[in-house]
Motif scaffolding. Structure first.
Motif, PDB file in Angstrom:
ATOM      1  N   LYS A 180       1.035  -1.202   0.148  1.00 41.94           N
ATOM      2  CA  LYS A 180       0.013   0.885   0.235  1.00 41.94           C
ATOM      3  C   LYS A 180       1.079   1.318  -0.599  1.00 41.94           C
ATOM      4  CE  LYS A 180      -3.701   2.258   2.489  1.00 41.94           C
ATOM      5  NZ  LYS A 180      -4.818   1.772   3.847  1.00 41.94           N
ATOM      6  N   ASN A 181       2.168   0.978   0.836  1.00 45.89           N
ATOM      7  CA  ASN A 181       2.830   2.711   0.937  1.00 45.89           C
ATOM      8  C   ASN A 181       3.925   2.506  -0.106  1.00 45.89           C
ATOM      9  OD1 ASN A 181       2.029   3.363   3.350  1.00 45.89           O
ATOM     10  ND2 ASN A 181       3.021   2.317   4.062  1.00 45.89           N
ATOM     11  N   ASP A 182       3.854   1.658  -0.588  1.00 47.27           N
ATOM     12  CA  ASP A 182       4.856   1.344  -2.329  1.00 47.27           C
ATOM     13  C   ASP A 182       4.508   2.009  -3.271  1.00 47.27           C
ATOM     14  OD1 ASP A 182       6.777   0.274  -1.028  1.00 47.27           O
ATOM     15  OD2 ASP A 182       6.850  -1.476  -1.865  1.00 47.27           O
ATOM     16  N   MET A 183       2.918   1.732  -3.974  1.00 47.47           N
ATOM     17  CA  MET A 183       1.638   2.264  -4.435  1.00 47.47           C
ATOM     18  C   MET A 183       1.287   3.757  -4.175  1.00 47.47           C
ATOM     19  SD  MET A 183      -0.227   1.930  -7.067  1.00 47.47           S
ATOM     20  CE  MET A 183      -0.483  -0.209  -6.979  1.00 47.47           C
ATOM     21  N   ALA A 184       1.611   4.406  -3.027  1.00 45.41           N
ATOM     22  CA  ALA A 184       1.770   5.526  -2.817  1.00 45.41           C
ATOM     23  C   ALA A 184       2.658   6.194  -2.844  1.00 45.41           C
ATOM     24  CB  ALA A 184       1.292   6.156  -1.340  1.00 45.41           C
ATOM     25  N   VAL A 185       3.468   5.523  -3.031  1.00 45.55           N
ATOM     26  CA  VAL A 185       4.885   6.817  -3.370  1.00 45.55           C
ATOM     27  C   VAL A 185       4.962   6.418  -4.461  1.00 45.55           C
ATOM     28  CG1 VAL A 185       7.611   6.117  -3.647  1.00 45.55           C
ATOM     29  CG2 VAL A 185       6.693   5.066  -1.344  1.00 45.55           C
ATOM     30  N   ALA A 186       4.250   5.627  -5.171  1.00 50.19           N
ATOM     31  CA  ALA A 186       4.724   5.034  -7.544  1.00 50.19           C
ATOM     32  C   ALA A 186       3.267   6.464  -7.808  1.00 50.19           C
ATOM     33  CB  ALA A 186       4.453   3.946  -7.610  1.00 50.19           C
ATOM     34  N   ASN A 187       2.525   6.467  -6.718  1.00 51.56           N
ATOM     35  CA  ASN A 187       1.605   7.741  -7.868  1.00 51.56           C
ATOM     36  C   ASN A 187       1.760   8.816  -7.095  1.00 51.56           C
ATOM     37  OD1 ASN A 187      -0.545   5.222  -8.352  1.00 51.56           O
ATOM     38  ND2 ASN A 187      -1.405   5.007  -7.075  1.00 51.56           N
ATOM     39  N   SER A 188       2.557   9.188  -6.295  1.00 47.49           N
ATOM     40  CA  SER A 188       2.821  10.435  -5.389  1.00 47.49           C
ATOM     41  C   SER A 188       3.991  10.733  -6.493  1.00 47.49           C
ATOM     42  CB  SER A 188       3.949  10.982  -5.068  1.00 47.49           C
ATOM     43  OG  SER A 188       2.211  10.097  -3.475  1.00 47.49           O
ATOM     44  N   VAL A 189       5.118   9.356  -7.182  1.00 48.75           N
ATOM     45  CA  VAL A 189       5.415  10.370  -7.930  1.00 48.75           C
ATOM     46  C   VAL A 189       5.235  10.643  -9.318  1.00 48.75           C
ATOM     47  CG1 VAL A 189       7.926   9.204  -9.222  1.00 48.75           C
ATOM     48  CG2 VAL A 189       8.035   9.328  -6.924  1.00 48.75           C
ATOM     49  N   LYS A 190       4.497   9.737  -9.769  1.00 45.94           N
ATOM     50  CA  LYS A 190       3.691  10.148 -11.519  1.00 45.94           C
ATOM     51  C   LYS A 190       3.160  10.908 -11.238  1.00 45.94           C
ATOM     52  CE  LYS A 190       2.195   5.278 -11.103  1.00 45.94           C
ATOM     53  NZ  LYS A 190       1.230   4.072 -11.396  1.00 45.94           N
ATOM     54  N   LEU A 191       2.366  11.666 -10.443  1.00 46.80           N
ATOM     55  CA  LEU A 191       1.894  12.960 -10.153  1.00 46.80           C
ATOM     56  C   LEU A 191       2.704  14.283 -10.911  1.00 46.80           C
ATOM     57  CD1 LEU A 191      -1.092  13.216  -8.172  1.00 46.80           C
ATOM     58  CD2 LEU A 191      -1.372  13.168 -10.490  1.00 46.80           C
ATOM     59  N   TRP A 192       3.518  13.889  -9.645  1.00 42.84           N
ATOM     60  CA  TRP A 192       4.844  14.729  -9.763  1.00 42.84           C
ATOM     61  C   TRP A 192       5.848  14.917 -10.637  1.00 42.84           C
ATOM     62  CZ3 TRP A 192      10.099  16.385 -10.420  1.00 42.84           C
ATOM     63  CH2 TRP A 192      10.388  17.172  -9.138  1.00 42.84           C
ATOM     64  N   LEU A 193       6.270  13.982 -11.465  1.00 48.86           N
ATOM     65  CA  LEU A 193       6.446  14.069 -13.063  1.00 48.86           C
ATOM     66  C   LEU A 193       5.511  14.794 -13.947  1.00 48.86           C
ATOM     67  CD1 LEU A 193       8.348  10.631 -12.788  1.00 48.86           C
ATOM     68  CD2 LEU A 193       9.713  13.085 -13.039  1.00 48.86           C
ATOM     69  N   LYS A 194       4.372  14.253 -13.389  1.00 51.00           N
ATOM     70  CA  LYS A 194       3.030  14.620 -14.653  1.00 51.00           C
ATOM     71  C   LYS A 194       3.113  16.212 -14.534  1.00 51.00           C
ATOM     72  CE  LYS A 194      -1.566  14.281 -15.154  1.00 51.00           C
ATOM     73  NZ  LYS A 194      -2.967  13.552 -15.261  1.00 51.00           N
ATOM     74  N   PHE A 195       3.338  17.023 -13.420  1.00 52.12           N
ATOM     75  CA  PHE A 195       3.076  18.430 -13.379  1.00 52.12           C
ATOM     76  C   PHE A 195       4.104  18.761 -13.120  1.00 52.12           C
ATOM     77  CE2 PHE A 195      -1.420  16.123 -11.917  1.00 52.12           C
ATOM     78  CZ  PHE A 195      -1.842  17.295 -12.713  1.00 52.12           C
ATOM     79  N   ALA A 196       5.644  18.264 -13.791  1.00 48.96           N
ATOM     80  CA  ALA A 196       6.487  19.246 -14.039  1.00 48.96           C
ATOM     81  C   ALA A 196       6.432  20.294 -14.430  1.00 48.96           C
ATOM     82  CB  ALA A 196       7.631  18.396 -14.321  1.00 48.96           C
ATOM     83  N   LYS A 197       5.806  20.317 -16.435  1.00 50.46           N
ATOM     84  CA  LYS A 197       5.676  21.322 -16.778  1.00 50.46           C
ATOM     85  C   LYS A 197       4.185  22.377 -16.367  1.00 50.46           C
ATOM     86  CE  LYS A 197       4.481  21.982 -21.933  1.00 50.46           C
ATOM     87  NZ  LYS A 197       4.354  21.199 -22.741  1.00 50.46           N
ATOM     88  N   THR A 198       3.881  22.176 -15.282  1.00 51.32           N
ATOM     89  CA  THR A 198       3.147  22.730 -15.470  1.00 51.32           C
ATOM     90  C   THR A 198       4.192  24.366 -14.329  1.00 51.32           C
ATOM     91  OG1 THR A 198       1.415  21.662 -15.467  1.00 51.32           O
ATOM     92  CG2 THR A 198       1.065  23.349 -13.771  1.00 51.32           C
ATOM     93  N   ARG A 199       4.712  23.218 -13.061  1.00 48.79           N
ATOM     94  CA  ARG A 199       5.305  23.724 -12.230  1.00 48.79           C
ATOM     95  C   ARG A 199       6.270  24.877 -13.388  1.00 48.79           C
ATOM     96  NH1 ARG A 199       5.114  19.837 -10.023  1.00 48.79           N
ATOM     97  NH2 ARG A 199       7.311  18.255 -10.499  1.00 48.79           N
ATOM     98  N   ILE A 200       6.882  24.709 -14.119  1.00 41.88           N
ATOM     99  CA  ILE A 200       7.603  25.547 -14.952  1.00 41.88           C
ATOM    100  C   ILE A 200       7.144  26.387 -14.983  1.00 41.88           C
ATOM    101  CG2 ILE A 200       9.199  25.275 -17.091  1.00 41.88           C
ATOM    102  CD1 ILE A 200      10.198  22.891 -16.421  1.00 41.88           C
ATOM    103  N   MET A 201       5.986  26.556 -15.717  1.00 38.87           N
ATOM    104  CA  MET A 201       5.130  27.282 -16.181  1.00 38.87           C
ATOM    105  C   MET A 201       5.106  28.175 -15.311  1.00 38.87           C
ATOM    106  SD  MET A 201       2.632  25.087 -19.618  1.00 38.87           S
ATOM    107  CE  MET A 201       1.552  25.598 -18.765  1.00 38.87           C
ATOM    108  N   ASN A 202       4.691  27.728 -14.481  1.00 37.17           N
ATOM    109  CA  ASN A 202       3.629  28.954 -12.885  1.00 37.17           C
ATOM    110  C   ASN A 202       5.241  29.924 -12.765  1.00 37.17           C
ATOM    111  OD1 ASN A 202       1.410  28.145 -13.245  1.00 37.17           O
ATOM    112  ND2 ASN A 202       1.453  26.626 -12.501  1.00 37.17           N
ATOM    113  N   SER A 203       6.117  29.071 -12.333  1.00 36.94           N
ATOM    114  CA  SER A 203       7.506  29.624 -12.219  1.00 36.94           C
ATOM    115  C   SER A 203       7.613  30.517 -12.967  1.00 36.94           C
ATOM    116  CB  SER A 203       8.600  28.736 -12.223  1.00 36.94           C
ATOM    117  OG  SER A 203       8.927  28.301 -13.040  1.00 36.94           O
ATOM    118  N   HIS A 204       7.525  30.741 -14.723  1.00 34.85           N
ATOM    119  CA  HIS A 204       7.485  31.906 -15.776  1.00 34.85           C
ATOM    120  C   HIS A 204       6.731  33.134 -15.579  1.00 34.85           C
ATOM    121  CE1 HIS A 204      11.232  29.473 -17.218  1.00 34.85           C
ATOM    122  NE2 HIS A 204       9.943  28.569 -17.912  1.00 34.85           N
ATOM    123  N   LYS A 205       5.380  32.516 -15.437  1.00 35.30           N
ATOM    124  CA  LYS A 205       4.232  33.256 -14.823  1.00 35.30           C
ATOM    125  C   LYS A 205       4.765  34.316 -13.590  1.00 35.30           C
ATOM    126  CE  LYS A 205       0.533  31.151 -17.261  1.00 35.30           C
ATOM    127  NZ  LYS A 205      -0.296  30.021 -16.886  1.00 35.30           N
TER     128      LYS A 205
END
Length: 149
Positions: free
Chosen positions: A115-140
């Motif tokens: 269960k915790n391994d799955m939570a870690v994996a899901n958190s990494v997936k989401l963090w990677l997914k939103f990297a572009k959004t974080r970059i765009m927000n920092s530019h704004k």
């Protein structure tokens, strides 16, 4: 409060460990640095042990929080946008040695289990997914800063 004390008592005391020479400056800023670090983790178990202890010390209120903090500590958004979980159209993060270290760091602070391994994996997936959004927000944010002439 008791849970925090329990997590702290389980935590490996990272100050007692000697920092290996081949530890990069974090967050890692380039793909080449990341791939080199990943290769060194594969070959050097002592580096892996040090990184598990170091990343476990990042802390967080839960598995998801810890994982997000670890990812932010480890790699820049510019490196993160080059990866996704499975590697479809990008590089795969799932099979890296860095990911194994992240799993182990989470186990230092929180109970072991699928269960915790799955939570870690899901958190990494989401963090990677939103990297572009974080970059765009920092530019704004940078564009909104008025620079006096």
């Amino acid at each position: 409060m008791l849970n925090e004390l329990l997590r702290t008592s389980r935590r490996v005391h990272h100050d007692a460990m000697v920092c290996p020479e081949d530890v990069p400056k974090f967050p890692i800023q380039t793909l080449e640095e990341f791939q080199s670090f990943n290769a060194r983790l594969e070959k050097n178990p002592l580096l892996g042990e040090y990184m598990v202890a170091r990343l476990a010390a990042v802390g967080g209120s839960g598995v998801e929080s810890l994982t997000r903090r670890i990812m932010k500590f480890l790699i820049s958004n510019e490196v993160a946008i080059l990866y996704n979980w499975k590697g479809r159209d990008k590089l795969s993060f799932e099979r890296t040695y860095v990911m194994n270290v992240i799993y182990e760091a989470a186990k230092v602070n929180f109970a072991k289990g699928e269960k915790n391994d799955m939570a870690v994996a899901n958190s990494v997936k989401l963090w990677l997914k939103f990297a572009k959004t974080r970059i765009m927000n920092s530019h704004k944010k940078l564009a909104k800063v008025d620079v006096p002439l």
